[in-house]
Design a protein around this motif. Sequence first.
Motif, PDB file in Angstrom:
ATOM      1  N   ASP A 244       0.825  -1.217   0.000  1.00 32.36           N
ATOM      2  CA  ASP A 244       0.000   0.000   0.000  1.00 32.36           C
ATOM      3  C   ASP A 244       0.861   1.269   0.000  1.00 32.36           C
ATOM      4  N   ASN A 245       2.017   1.210   0.659  1.00 34.00           N
ATOM      5  CA  ASN A 245       2.920   2.371   0.628  1.00 34.00           C
ATOM      6  C   ASN A 245       3.396   2.637  -0.790  1.00 34.00           C
ATOM      7  N   SER A 246       3.696   1.556  -1.510  1.00 35.86           N
ATOM      8  CA  SER A 246       4.130   1.717  -2.898  1.00 35.86           C
ATOM      9  C   SER A 246       2.979   2.233  -3.758  1.00 35.86           C
ATOM     10  N   ILE A 247       1.760   1.774  -3.456  1.00 30.02           N
ATOM     11  CA  ILE A 247       0.595   2.251  -4.210  1.00 30.02           C
ATOM     12  C   ILE A 247       0.368   3.741  -3.925  1.00 30.02           C
ATOM     13  N   ASP A 248       0.577   4.154  -2.687  1.00 29.59           N
ATOM     14  CA  ASP A 248       0.496   5.586  -2.349  1.00 29.59           C
ATOM     15  C   ASP A 248       1.482   6.381  -3.201  1.00 29.59           C
ATOM     16  N   GLU A 249       2.659   5.817  -3.373  1.00 28.60           N
ATOM     17  CA  GLU A 249       3.679   6.494  -4.180  1.00 28.60           C
ATOM     18  C   GLU A 249       3.212   6.579  -5.635  1.00 28.60           C
ATOM     19  N   HIS A 250       2.481   5.557  -6.073  1.00 28.06           N
ATOM     20  CA  HIS A 250       1.881   5.601  -7.424  1.00 28.06           C
ATOM     21  C   HIS A 250       0.819   6.700  -7.484  1.00 28.06           C
TER      22      HIS A 250
ATOM     23  N   LYS B 114       9.071  -4.388  -4.117  1.00 26.24           N
ATOM     24  CA  LYS B 114       9.951  -3.394  -4.745  1.00 26.24           C
ATOM     25  C   LYS B 114       9.109  -2.445  -5.581  1.00 26.24           C
ATOM     26  N   ASP B 115       9.459  -1.171  -5.593  1.00 26.08           N
ATOM     27  CA  ASP B 115       8.756  -0.241  -6.481  1.00 26.08           C
ATOM     28  C   ASP B 115       9.739   0.690  -7.167  1.00 26.08           C
ATOM     29  N   ASP B 116       9.263   1.373  -8.223  1.00 25.29           N
ATOM     30  CA  ASP B 116      10.119   2.320  -8.935  1.00 25.29           C
ATOM     31  C   ASP B 116       9.663   3.760  -8.676  1.00 25.29           C
ATOM     32  N   GLY B 117       9.304   4.008  -7.423  1.00 26.86           N
ATOM     33  CA  GLY B 117       8.938   5.374  -7.009  1.00 26.86           C
ATOM     34  C   GLY B 117      10.168   6.215  -6.715  1.00 26.86           C
ATOM     35  N   ARG B 118       9.996   7.273  -5.925  1.00 27.05           N
ATOM     36  CA  ARG B 118      11.114   8.177  -5.646  1.00 27.05           C
ATOM     37  C   ARG B 118      12.105   7.599  -4.647  1.00 27.05           C
ATOM     38  N   GLY B 119      11.667   6.552  -3.935  1.00 32.08           N
ATOM     39  CA  GLY B 119      12.512   6.020  -2.861  1.00 32.08           C
ATOM     40  C   GLY B 119      12.207   6.744  -1.568  1.00 32.08           C
TER      41      GLY B 119
ATOM     42  N   LYS C 261       3.688  11.638   6.901  1.00 26.00           N
ATOM     43  CA  LYS C 261       3.849  12.955   7.525  1.00 26.00           C
ATOM     44  C   LYS C 261       4.969  13.805   6.938  1.00 26.00           C
ATOM     45  N   PHE C 262       5.763  13.193   6.026  1.00 23.46           N
ATOM     46  CA  PHE C 262       6.903  13.925   5.503  1.00 23.46           C
ATOM     47  C   PHE C 262       6.512  15.029   4.568  1.00 23.46           C
ATOM     48  N   ASP C 263       5.621  14.667   3.684  1.00 23.71           N
ATOM     49  CA  ASP C 263       5.409  15.509   2.525  1.00 23.71           C
ATOM     50  C   ASP C 263       3.929  15.414   2.209  1.00 23.71           C
ATOM     51  N   ASN C 264       3.139  16.050   3.049  1.00 24.37           N
ATOM     52  CA  ASN C 264       1.699  15.861   2.942  1.00 24.37           C
ATOM     53  C   ASN C 264       1.126  16.260   1.591  1.00 24.37           C
TER      54      ASN C 264
ATOM     55  N   SER D  82       2.433  16.037  -1.525  1.00 29.37           N
ATOM     56  CA  SER D  82       2.587  15.054  -2.596  1.00 29.37           C
ATOM     57  C   SER D  82       2.197  13.659  -2.099  1.00 29.37           C
ATOM     58  N   TYR D  83       1.645  13.601  -0.928  1.00 33.76           N
ATOM     59  CA  TYR D  83       1.383  12.303  -0.315  1.00 33.76           C
ATOM     60  C   TYR D  83      -0.088  12.223   0.054  1.00 33.76           C
ATOM     61  N   LYS D  84      -0.918  12.775  -0.866  1.00 36.21           N
ATOM     62  CA  LYS D  84      -2.299  13.081  -0.546  1.00 36.21           C
ATOM     63  C   LYS D  84      -3.169  11.898  -0.172  1.00 36.21           C
TER      64      LYS D  84
ATOM     65  N   SER E 190      16.983   3.218  -3.771  1.00 34.46           N
ATOM     66  CA  SER E 190      17.719   3.821  -4.883  1.00 34.46           C
ATOM     67  C   SER E 190      17.273   5.269  -5.010  1.00 34.46           C
ATOM     68  N   ARG E 191      18.217   6.164  -4.848  1.00 36.67           N
ATOM     69  CA  ARG E 191      17.900   7.590  -4.781  1.00 36.67           C
ATOM     70  C   ARG E 191      19.179   8.404  -4.916  1.00 36.67           C
ATOM     71  N   ASP E 192      19.124   9.497  -5.616  1.00 44.09           N
ATOM     72  CA  ASP E 192      20.271  10.399  -5.772  1.00 44.09           C
ATOM     73  C   ASP E 192      21.512   9.685  -6.324  1.00 44.09           C
TER      74      ASP E 192
ATOM     75  N   GLY F  64      13.785   4.112  -6.383  1.00 46.29           N
ATOM     76  CA  GLY F  64      12.786   3.167  -5.898  1.00 46.29           C
ATOM     77  C   GLY F  64      13.132   2.617  -4.530  1.00 46.29           C
ATOM     78  N   THR F  65      12.208   1.808  -4.023  1.00 46.74           N
ATOM     79  CA  THR F  65      12.355   1.212  -2.695  1.00 46.74           C
ATOM     80  C   THR F  65      12.199  -0.290  -2.815  1.00 46.74           C
ATOM     81  N   GLU F  66      13.063  -1.037  -2.140  1.00 53.56           N
ATOM     82  CA  GLU F  66      12.953  -2.495  -2.151  1.00 53.56           C
ATOM     83  C   GLU F  66      13.034  -2.996  -0.709  1.00 53.56           C
TER      84      GLU F  66
HETATM   85  C1  0RA Z   1       7.685  10.098   1.926  1.00 53.74           C
HETATM   86  C2  0RA Z   1       8.119  11.099   1.068  1.00 53.74           C
HETATM   87  C3  0RA Z   1       8.505  10.763  -0.220  1.00 53.74           C
HETATM   88  C4  0RA Z   1       8.474   9.435  -0.636  1.00 53.74           C
HETATM   89  C5  0RA Z   1       8.044   8.434   0.221  1.00 53.74           C
HETATM   90  C6  0RA Z   1       7.636   8.784   1.498  1.00 53.74           C
HETATM   91  C7  0RA Z   1       7.992   7.030  -0.237  1.00 53.74           C
HETATM   92  C8  0RA Z   1       7.583   6.012   0.635  1.00 53.74           C
HETATM   93  C9  0RA Z   1       7.540   4.700   0.183  1.00 53.74           C
HETATM   94  C10 0RA Z   1       7.218   3.483   0.758  1.00 53.74           C
HETATM   95  C11 0RA Z   1       7.376   2.530  -0.209  1.00 53.74           C
HETATM   96  N1  0RA Z   1       7.770   3.092  -1.339  1.00 53.74           N
HETATM   97  C12 0RA Z   1       7.900   4.424  -1.145  1.00 53.74           C
HETATM   98  N2  0RA Z   1       8.287   5.387  -1.984  1.00 53.74           N
HETATM   99  C13 0RA Z   1       8.319   6.678  -1.542  1.00 53.74           C
HETATM  100  C14 0RA Z   1       8.914  11.843  -1.163  1.00 53.74           C
HETATM  101  C15 0RA Z   1      10.371  12.120  -1.115  1.00 53.74           C
HETATM  102  C16 0RA Z   1      10.764  13.122  -2.180  1.00 53.74           C
HETATM  103  O1  0RA Z   1      10.288  14.262  -2.141  1.00 53.74           O
HETATM  104  O2  0RA Z   1      11.527  12.757  -3.066  1.00 53.74           O
END
Ligand code: 0RA
Length: 376
Positions: free
Chosen positions: A15-21, A42-47, A72-75, A77-79, A104-106, A138-140
């Motif tokens: 579900d966290n990866s789906i949120d990132e989607h 594993k996902d190919d989101g921002r990490g 709570k980090f980034d409300n 873009s994390y709607k 995987s990031r930066d 992404g995150t694995e």
């Molecule tokens: C908080 C902020 C950002 C990304 C994520 C969480 C994030 C969480 C998970 C969990 C599984 N896959 C994920 N991918 C991303 C944004 C960080 C930014 O601004 O780059």
Amino acid sequence: VGVKGLNHLIYEIMDNSIDEHLAGFCKNIWVTLNADGSCTVKDDGRGIPVEMHQKGISAERVVLSTLHAGGKFDNESYKTSGGLHGVGSSVVNALSNFLDIKISRDGFIHHDRYEKGIPTVELKNGLLPTIGKTRNTGTEITFLPDDTIFEVTKFKADWLKSRMHESAYLNPGLMLHFKNLRDNEHEETVFHEPEGIVAYVKELNKGKEVMHAPILYKGVCDNIDVEIAIQFVDAFEENILGFCNNIFTQEGGTHIAGFKTKFTGLINTYARDLGILKDKDSNFTGADTRNGMTAIISVKHPNPMFEGQTKTKLGNSEVTGIVSNIVGNNLKVYLEDHPKEAEKIIEKMSMSKKAREAAKKARELVLRKNSLEVGS
Ligand code: 0RA
């Protein structure tokens, strides 16, 4: 601690990866059941962010070891976080023999590892060690459930696949890759449903006699996204499934209520306007209008409230009116643009009404006869 809870560990991570989607950054999710009994998501989101977050701790550590750190980090873009429990990955971490994470990031692959929730990797200046370079993001996460907590530790592959398929229907832009590497169970499947909930409705109606092509309504209001798919079949059961932020709302709620009320009201108005219902006729009941209906109501809400016994009832009151408006604006247009389909569907409702009224009369007759016999 049963097998349902065990599988739920995977869903929390997924579900966290789906949120990132939903935030617009992840197109693929790979879920693998490994030979050693662990699971990799594993996902190919921002990490997950890795920078120093608070008191010299990497942000990743805060997410993986603090309750409610979820979004709570980034409300902004994390709607549309599911938000059913909101404790997600840190709970999975606490309930796992080990949890291994590669971010995987930066340009780098950052690595961390926990055993029963406790980090085993040493930070350098508060930052995670890197184990390589990468052009990807992404995150694995790989985790092995704690066998001293769970009664069973073998994930149910079939349940997982159904859940992944459901997620594919609800997120048409997402590809979900399932892989089973367990002994004697080797399997690979991709779930991708570009037609979204229309394909879901078709699947639910498979093998039944459908009365028309599925109807799709979409709309957005006040940041709340609504999608509705409807298809009637030549049968009598009603099958309406509601979702909020991809969570199945078993107990219904305001989205379902808004849909049902408006649908019935509009059909009655339409049937009267066309003279299908005469002045002397009573209205169709809600059940009359939903006989043979298969429907999916999927809403995405930035701040969902879940109520009820199992927290699967959508409580946000503003959703009723929004869904109602979207049905109102679209259903009338559909009926006017598709007179043949409209006629068939309303004919079915008339039949249901007649059957209901006939059954009521028959019942009254039996009861009256019975009371006469008792009296004599
Ligand atoms: C908080 C902020 C950002 C990304 C994520 C969480 C994030 C969480 C998970 C969990 C599984 N896959 C994920 N991918 C991303 C944004 C960080 C930014 O601004 O780059």
